[in-house]
Motif scaffolding. Structure first.
Motif, PDB file in Angstrom:
ATOM      1  N   HIS A 144      32.227  84.257  54.273  1.00  0.00           N
ATOM      2  CA  HIS A 144      30.957  84.922  53.999  1.00  0.00           C
ATOM      3  C   HIS A 144      29.948  84.652  55.105  1.00  0.00           C
ATOM      4  N   HIS A 158      23.941  79.886  45.297  1.00  0.00           N
ATOM      5  CA  HIS A 158      24.723  81.002  44.744  1.00  0.00           C
ATOM      6  C   HIS A 158      23.855  81.995  43.987  1.00  0.00           C
ATOM      7  N   THR A 207      24.741  84.957  47.945  1.00  0.00           N
ATOM      8  CA  THR A 207      25.987  85.718  48.014  1.00  0.00           C
ATOM      9  C   THR A 207      25.789  87.105  48.625  1.00  0.00           C
ATOM     10  N   TRP A 218      33.069  80.928  51.078  1.00  0.00           N
ATOM     11  CA  TRP A 218      31.803  80.678  51.768  1.00  0.00           C
ATOM     12  C   TRP A 218      31.994  80.656  53.286  1.00  0.00           C
TER      13      TRP A 218
END
Length: 251
Positions: A189, A128, A132, A186
């Protein structure tokens, strides 16, 4: 606190492989929630073949790298920005893994590796901090062989809060906790890039409890019971916080 008492506090039957390692060894090199427990849970969803080349990205004090090499017979490049390689080499040497675990000092956006070099990338408690960024996955996957796998375990939330900080966690909230995302976040993403297919995106079973158990033991061992992070976890009560796991493979 003596070593036997610490071992009792950290007894956790969910992680039989991790139980083979000294609690004192783990706590003295701690940088976040127990990396061995997280690695063991991650590899349940991401089996590794002996002899595979593994990038352990953001490995910290290389405990996860040592664990992966010993338990699964893989070769690991223990890569971190904050911990110097000579410090990790000392731990690697003590574990008798010189030549199988390679300590590397590198920033996550400037990795010194050839393309298509690794069979898998793992990241325990670190992704993280850099992952990101919408464009980061495209950079990182260059280093994976065709069909290679990516697996992460890190602090996260069960779902994306409507507002930050969540009201019940406001007294404890740090600005960078905004990067603690849900499994669904996630999954989206990664999948929106079209580069990978996500195999698993969930919260570790008992992740909140494991995180709290670890923090309370470390706090007691350090002579400072009830530090802020443990208080935050108690205030949450498992409603929001936990440990997020995500595993994907290259399309």
């Amino acid at each position: 606190m003596d070593d036997a008492e610490l071992a009792d506090l950290l007894r956790n039957d969910r992680y039989p492989r991790s139980a083979r390692y000294s609690a004192r060894w783990m706590v003295d090199a701690s940088m976040g929630p127990n990396p061995l427990w997280q690695a063991e849970a991650l590899i349940e969803s991401m089996p590794l073949q002996p002899g595979s080349r593994i990038l352990d990205l953001g490995c910290g004090t290389a405990l996860s790298s040592i664990f992966l090499a010993k338990e699964y017979g893989v070769e690991v490049w223990a890569t971190d920005l904050w911990i110097q390689p000579d410090e990790n080499l000392r731990r690697i040497t003590e574990a008798q893994l010189v030549g199988q675990v390679h300590p590397i000092h590198a920033e996550a956006h400037a990795l010194p590796y050839a393309e298509n070099f690794f069979d898998a990338v793992v990241s325990i408690g670190a992704y993280h901090y850099f992952g990101t960024d919408d464009l980061y996955l495209g950079y990182l996957t260059r280093f994976l062989k065709p069909g290679g796998r990516l697996g992460i375990s890190l602090p996260g939330s069960a779902s994306e809060p409507e507002t930050l900080p969540p009201t019940h966690l406001a007294p404890y909230w740090k600005w960078d906790f905004c990067a603690w995302h849900s499994p669904g976040w996630w999954r989206h993403h990664w999948e929106k890039t079209g580069l990978v297919a996500v195999d698993v995106a969930d919260q570790l079973p008992h992740g909140w409890h494991d995180w709290l158990q670890w923090n309370e033991a470390c706090d007691l061992d350090g002579g400072q019971p009830g530090r802020e992070e443990a208080r935050m976890l108690h205030a949450d009560g498992g409603r929001t916080l936990g440990l997020t796991r995500a595993v994907a493979h290259l399309r």
